[in-house]
Design an enzyme around this catalytic site. Structure first.
Site, PDB file in Angstrom:
ATOM      1  N   HIS A   1       0.849  -1.195   0.000  1.00 11.33           N
ATOM      2  CA  HIS A   1       0.000   0.000   0.000  1.00 11.33           C
ATOM      3  C   HIS A   1       0.887   1.248   0.000  1.00 11.33           C
ATOM      4  CE1 HIS A   1      -2.764   3.089   1.391  1.00 11.33           C
ATOM      5  NE2 HIS A   1      -3.735   2.315   0.941  1.00 11.33           N
TER       6      HIS A   1
ATOM      7  N   GLU B   1      -3.898   2.395  -7.282  1.00  8.72           N
ATOM      8  CA  GLU B   1      -4.249   3.506  -6.404  1.00  8.72           C
ATOM      9  C   GLU B   1      -3.358   4.714  -6.690  1.00  8.72           C
ATOM     10  OE1 GLU B   1      -6.348   2.085  -2.651  1.00  8.72           O
ATOM     11  OE2 GLU B   1      -4.237   1.774  -2.272  1.00  8.72           O
TER      12      GLU B   1
END
Ligand code: PGA
Length: 225
Positions: free
Chosen positions: A100, A149
């Site tokens: 992430h 993302e």
């Protein structure tokens, strides 16, 4: 083919707040006589410390929710103080976020380390959700599920456009042999339908919008295609 709705709770919620989340979600389903949408694979990624509790609450309310985690140790069992390894996670969860952008930014995680994490997770039978900020980022072998993302969209309230996200995801798929790619970055109940409508987008990864049970419920309802 189901679409993914993967809620990333990040470093949020006390045990009491976890209990309240599932209670309110269940109350909403009962009050509105709604079932979980069948076209959705819904996953929640709480903090490690709440995996057991979340699993028990999911059972108690009989919710078709799966659990995931937000990180994994790059090592197997051993003397690695503070780490949680993949086989431990597998006892509670099925999915595992790796790479992430917050792990890359605040904990300086880079490709070599992330590759080790992916290998450990896959070895233990976890499904990896490998997060990338763009088309260029290398995706380790064996990853079947990627989350695109863009950094500008994470936690800012400014999502990418569904068209742009769809286009980038098509590019990621054609450059890598990854069957499933989802979108993350300021997804809400209001825009979820637009992202899921894009053919190339296999699901979404909301952070902030997955924390509030009423909002999460609305996302679920709006995700029903
Ligand atoms: P956000 O977070 O939905 O709050 O932008 C998404 C993510 O970081 O996965």
């Amino acid at each position: 083919m189901k679409k993914y709705l993967i809620g990333n709770w990040k470093s949020n919620k006390t045990a009491e707040e976890v209990e309240l989340f599932f209670k309110i979600l269940n109350d909403n389903l009962i009050k509105n006589k709604k079932n979980f949408p069948e076209n959705i694979e819904a996953v929640i990624c709480p903090a490690f410390i709440h995996l057991d509790l979340a699993g028990k609450l999911i059972q108690k309310y009989n919710l078709p929710l799966k659990l995931g985690v937000q990180d994994v140790s790059p090592f197997s069992a051993g003397s690695y103080t503070g780490e949680i390894y993949a086989a431990q996670i597998k006892e509670y969860a099925q999915y595992c976020l790796i790479g992430h952008s917050e792990r890359r930014k605040y904990f300086k995680e880079e490709d070599n380390l992330l590759k080790l994490k992916v290998n450990e997770a896959i070895k233990s039978g976890l499904t990896v959700i490998y997060c990338v900020p763009d088309v260029q980022t290398t995706i380790p072998q064996g990853v079947d599920l990627v989350a695109f993302e863009p950094v500008f969209a994470i936690g800012t309230g400014i999502p990418d456009t569904p068209e742009n996200a769809g286009k980038t995801i098509s590019e990621i798929k054609s450059k890598n042999s990854v069957p499933f790619v989802i979108y993350g970055g300021s997804v809400t109940a209001e825009n979820i339908g637009l992202f899921l409508k894009q053919k190339s987008i296999d699901g979404v990864l909301p952070g902030k919008a997955s924390l509030d049970a009423d909002h999460y419920y609305r996302m679920l309802t709006n995700a029903a295609l």
